[in-house]
Design a protein around this motif. Structure first.
Motif, mmCIF file in Angstrom:
data_model
loop_
_atom_site.group_PDB
_atom_site.id
_atom_site.type_symbol
_atom_site.label_atom_id
_atom_site.label_comp_id
_atom_site.label_asym_id
_atom_site.label_seq_id
_atom_site.Cartn_x
_atom_site.Cartn_y
_atom_site.Cartn_z
ATOM 1 N N ARG A 289 0.805 -1.465 0.159
ATOM 2 C CA ARG A 289 -0.098 -0.179 0.044
ATOM 3 C C ARG A 289 1.069 1.081 0.067
ATOM 4 O O ARG A 289 1.775 1.149 0.834
ATOM 5 C CB ARG A 289 -0.828 -0.012 1.209
ATOM 6 C CG ARG A 289 -1.683 1.291 1.409
ATOM 7 C CD ARG A 289 -2.945 1.115 2.512
ATOM 8 N NE ARG A 289 -2.126 0.619 3.727
ATOM 9 C CZ ARG A 289 -1.794 1.383 4.598
ATOM 10 N NH1 ARG A 289 -1.838 2.912 4.435
ATOM 11 N NH2 ARG A 289 -1.404 0.935 5.879
ATOM 12 N N LEU A 290 0.613 2.105 -1.045
ATOM 13 C CA LEU A 290 1.504 3.390 -0.965
ATOM 14 C C LEU A 290 0.827 4.385 -0.428
ATOM 15 O O LEU A 290 -0.411 4.783 -0.949
ATOM 16 C CB LEU A 290 1.873 3.624 -2.416
ATOM 17 C CG LEU A 290 2.930 2.564 -3.304
ATOM 18 C CD1 LEU A 290 3.308 2.864 -4.604
ATOM 19 C CD2 LEU A 290 3.877 2.091 -2.374
ATOM 20 N N GLU A 291 1.259 5.268 0.383
ATOM 21 C CA GLU A 291 0.990 6.527 0.966
ATOM 22 C C GLU A 291 1.464 7.609 0.598
ATOM 23 O O GLU A 291 2.723 7.717 0.476
ATOM 24 C CB GLU A 291 0.905 6.477 2.602
ATOM 25 C CG GLU A 291 0.223 5.114 3.339
ATOM 26 C CD GLU A 291 0.560 5.021 4.807
ATOM 27 O OE1 GLU A 291 1.409 5.725 5.267
ATOM 28 O OE2 GLU A 291 -0.261 4.563 5.174
ATOM 29 N N PRO A 292 0.652 8.751 0.648
ATOM 30 C CA PRO A 292 1.167 10.005 -0.039
ATOM 31 C C PRO A 292 2.214 10.560 1.210
ATOM 32 O O PRO A 292 1.991 10.306 2.259
ATOM 33 C CB PRO A 292 0.041 10.879 -0.142
ATOM 34 C CG PRO A 292 -1.323 10.042 -0.359
ATOM 35 C CD PRO A 292 -0.650 8.770 0.628
ATOM 36 N N VAL A 293 3.002 11.386 0.683
ATOM 37 C CA VAL A 293 4.184 11.993 1.626
ATOM 38 C C VAL A 293 3.653 13.159 2.070
ATOM 39 O O VAL A 293 3.535 14.159 0.961
ATOM 40 C CB VAL A 293 5.326 11.867 0.938
ATOM 41 C CG1 VAL A 293 6.509 12.734 2.125
ATOM 42 C CG2 VAL A 293 5.845 10.463 0.777
ATOM 43 N N PRO A 294 3.399 13.348 3.010
ATOM 44 C CA PRO A 294 2.783 14.898 3.602
ATOM 45 C C PRO A 294 3.859 16.281 3.091
ATOM 46 O O PRO A 294 4.889 15.809 3.051
ATOM 47 C CB PRO A 294 2.654 14.866 4.996
ATOM 48 C CG PRO A 294 2.657 13.464 5.364
ATOM 49 C CD PRO A 294 3.559 12.691 4.342
ATOM 50 N N GLY A 295 3.286 17.137 2.481
ATOM 51 C CA GLY A 295 3.996 18.254 2.096
ATOM 52 C C GLY A 295 4.434 18.249 0.618
ATOM 53 O O GLY A 295 5.246 19.012 0.261
ATOM 54 N N ARG A 296 4.378 17.133 0.106
ATOM 55 C CA ARG A 296 4.701 16.909 -1.301
ATOM 56 C C ARG A 296 3.806 17.389 -2.098
ATOM 57 O O ARG A 296 2.554 16.791 -2.354
ATOM 58 C CB ARG A 296 4.972 15.615 -1.640
ATOM 59 C CG ARG A 296 6.396 14.996 -0.925
ATOM 60 C CD ARG A 296 7.740 15.351 -1.608
ATOM 61 N NE ARG A 296 8.790 14.592 -1.205
ATOM 62 C CZ ARG A 296 10.119 14.999 -1.707
ATOM 63 N NH1 ARG A 296 10.088 15.528 -2.778
ATOM 64 N NH2 ARG A 296 11.277 14.328 -1.171
ATOM 65 N N ARG A 297 3.816 18.189 -3.194
ATOM 66 C CA ARG A 297 3.089 18.757 -4.207
ATOM 67 C C ARG A 297 3.244 17.998 -5.624
ATOM 68 O O ARG A 297 4.437 17.998 -6.196
ATOM 69 C CB ARG A 297 3.120 20.213 -4.479
ATOM 70 C CG ARG A 297 2.038 20.551 -5.381
ATOM 71 C CD ARG A 297 2.469 22.117 -5.829
ATOM 72 N NE ARG A 297 1.415 22.551 -6.981
ATOM 73 C CZ ARG A 297 1.671 23.413 -7.654
ATOM 74 N NH1 ARG A 297 2.688 24.169 -7.688
ATOM 75 N NH2 ARG A 297 0.771 23.854 -8.657
ATOM 76 N N VAL A 298 2.246 17.195 -5.880
ATOM 77 C CA VAL A 298 2.304 16.531 -7.109
ATOM 78 C C VAL A 298 1.320 17.084 -8.299
ATOM 79 O O VAL A 298 0.394 17.538 -7.926
ATOM 80 C CB VAL A 298 1.695 14.945 -7.071
ATOM 81 C CG1 VAL A 298 1.668 14.154 -8.233
ATOM 82 C CG2 VAL A 298 2.294 14.221 -6.001
ATOM 83 N N ARG A 299 2.067 17.315 -9.354
ATOM 84 C CA ARG A 299 1.417 18.026 -10.396
ATOM 85 C C ARG A 299 1.619 17.458 -11.815
ATOM 86 O O ARG A 299 2.604 16.610 -12.013
ATOM 87 C CB ARG A 299 1.481 19.581 -10.602
ATOM 88 C CG ARG A 299 3.263 19.781 -10.596
ATOM 89 C CD ARG A 299 3.416 21.485 -10.222
ATOM 90 N NE ARG A 299 4.700 21.659 -10.476
ATOM 91 C CZ ARG A 299 5.809 21.202 -9.574
ATOM 92 N NH1 ARG A 299 5.464 20.874 -8.405
ATOM 93 N NH2 ARG A 299 7.058 21.831 -9.721
ATOM 94 N N ALA A 300 0.708 17.567 -12.747
ATOM 95 C CA ALA A 300 1.034 17.141 -14.134
ATOM 96 C C ALA A 300 2.115 17.610 -14.584
ATOM 97 O O ALA A 300 2.021 19.113 -14.493
ATOM 98 C CB ALA A 300 -0.246 17.121 -14.933
ATOM 99 N N ALA A 301 2.847 16.979 -15.454
ATOM 100 C CA ALA A 301 4.020 17.630 -16.216
ATOM 101 C C ALA A 301 3.887 17.468 -17.771
ATOM 102 O O ALA A 301 4.207 16.381 -18.192
ATOM 103 C CB ALA A 301 5.262 16.900 -15.838
#
Length: 460
Positions: free
Chosen positions: A420-432
């Protein structure tokens, strides 16, 4: 090119000389999503280029199906041909039917079980090396899975050093293409550091592919991979012994270049997006884990599991709707024609954006929402024909669509069975979107071990 702007509405905000270039470069996806408000067909200006953006699915379908009138071309494909060559995905109409006949057998349904074994094995090997509680670069890991699968299914006998070199060069080329597609001559020839990196990567990648083809040709062994199939391919419609009855080494190089790019880059990005979306939608992730626990019983996914991996497949389909790797397609009209009841002159660049169409609220309920259940049979019937352009349509529909869906489904199921993969707090993911394939930027996640339910299946 012939100007289309005098016939169709031009999107507002064009600047002198630059046109809509700044808005497009600042946020291409937002720019494309804004266009349907101005009509079903909208002219945009990108520097010296005018292009007609088709925003309605029925018109997009007409453009993609009539590949004689709306031939491969335009600012994007002209640039991508610089390194992909004249393969089945980029060649003009006059070459396509023959190439498709020669290439299609390599993707026949009967070959998928063999490919699937490698797909699952590579996903299991990469995910098996992860450590619990660690933060991973998701795109790097999913690209590793797709690269290893590519090597095993396309040219299994090629040395690892050549495969790694090719992957590095393709990443450089893809990044460079987006920058170059908006540069008019002679600015595109200025030897900037980026241009020199691009040229070196293009030359080196071609040399690598040519070397692999030559080694396969000299070996004359059927390795059961796609390269062996291409070398043996025979066009039954050609006269016996005719030159066009088989693919030349140059043509094989072009096909391999396209397949390596598509299977490594686009599939790696699609799988990364799926894991990102699951991290933000725990209830969907729970349903995925319940399915893989019931179907796989602790093992890696296999080809025969596919019919029962319904939730997994719908997650992949919905991911590809939200983030289609091929987010921008360009065509060029070869003759005066009619589209939507209006005349389109010969030489007009026509743009179709699967991303834009997939995000239209009149086609998809709550289009920005991640909703895999929209692809359940009873709900999928309500989706208008032509509204899903992930793999294109018509004669130019992606030749590897079944290959891609199989790999993405098996890889996602194999990962979900163990992690199970959990998001890392504070990391912003955006489309490139500054590349041929739409990928995530800044995607890091934490690995959490999970125990699958049921007895482990015997090893195959």
């Amino acid at each position: 090119m012939t100007q289309a702007g005098h016939t169709f509405v031009t999107a507002p905000g064009a600047l002198p000389l630059l046109g809509h270039t700044l808005g497009f470069l600042r946020d291409p996806l937002r720019f494309l999503r804004s266009l349907p408000a101005f009509g079903d067909m909208v002219t945009i200006r990108l520097g010296p280029f005018d292009a007609l953006v088709v925003c309605a699915p029925e018109l997009a379908r007409q453009v993609l199906v009539d590949d004689r009138t709306f031939d491969k071309g335009g600012f994007l494909f002209d640039r991508s041909r610089e390194f992909l060559g004249n393969g089945v995905g980029t060649c003009p109409h006059k070459d396509h039917r023959r190439q498709r006949r020669l290439v299609q057998p390599a993707f026949h349904h009967a070959r998928l079980p063999g490919y699937a074994r490698e797909m699952s094995a590579q996903a299991r090997a990469v995910a098996g090396a992860w450590q619990p509680g660690r933060t991973i670069d998701v795109l790097a890991e999913t690209t590793k899975i797709s690269l290893r699968t590519t090597a095993a299914t396309i040219f299994s006998a090629a040395p690892a050093a050549l495969r790694d070199s090719l992957a590095t060069d393709l990443a450089t080329l893809e990044e460079g293409v987006f920058r170059r597609m908006l540069l008019p001559p002679p600015a595109d020839a200025v030897p900037t550091p980026a241009k020199r990196r691009y040229d070196r990567a293009r030359t080196r990648s071609r040399q690598t592919i040519s070397r692999i083809v030559a080694e396969y040709r000299a070996d004359d062994t059927d390795h059961g991979d796609l390269m062996s199939m291409l070398l043996a391919a025979q066009d039954d419609l050609a006269a016996p012994g005719a030159k066009e009855a088989k693919l030349s080494d140059s043509e094989i190089s072009d096909q391999v270049m396209s397949f390596v790019f598509a299977s490594t880059d686009t599939l790696g990005k699609a799988l990364a997006w799926a894991l990102h979306l699951l991290g933000g939608h725990p209830r969907v992730a729970e349903r995925l884990h319940a399915e893989v626990d019931a179907v796989l019983t602790g093992d890696a996914a296999a080809f025969e599991d596919l019919p029962r991996l319904e939730v997994t497949r719908n997650i992949v389909t919905e991911t590809l709707r939200l983030y289609p790797p091929g987010w921008l397609l360009t065509r060029t009209t070869t003759a005066d024609t009619e589209l939507g009841g209006r005349r389109v002159p010969a030489g007009t660049d026509v743009v179709v954006s699967p991303y834009q169409i997939h995000h239209r609220a009149d086609l998809y309920t709550d289009p920005e929402r991640f909703d895999p259940d929209r692809w359940a049979p009873e709900r999928a019937k309500s989706i208008p024909r032509g509204a899903n352009l992930t793999f294109g349509t018509g004669a130019r529909k992606c030749v590897g669509d079944s290959f891609g869906m199989t790999e993405a489904t098996l890889a996602l199921a194999t990962i979900a069975a163990r992690w199970r993969l959990e998001p890392v707090p504070g990391r912003r993911v955006r489309a490139a979107p500054y590349a041929l394939a739409l990928g995530p930027k800044g995607l890091y996640m934490r690995t959490v071990t999970r125990a699958g339910q049921g007895a482990r299946r015997p090893q195959r």
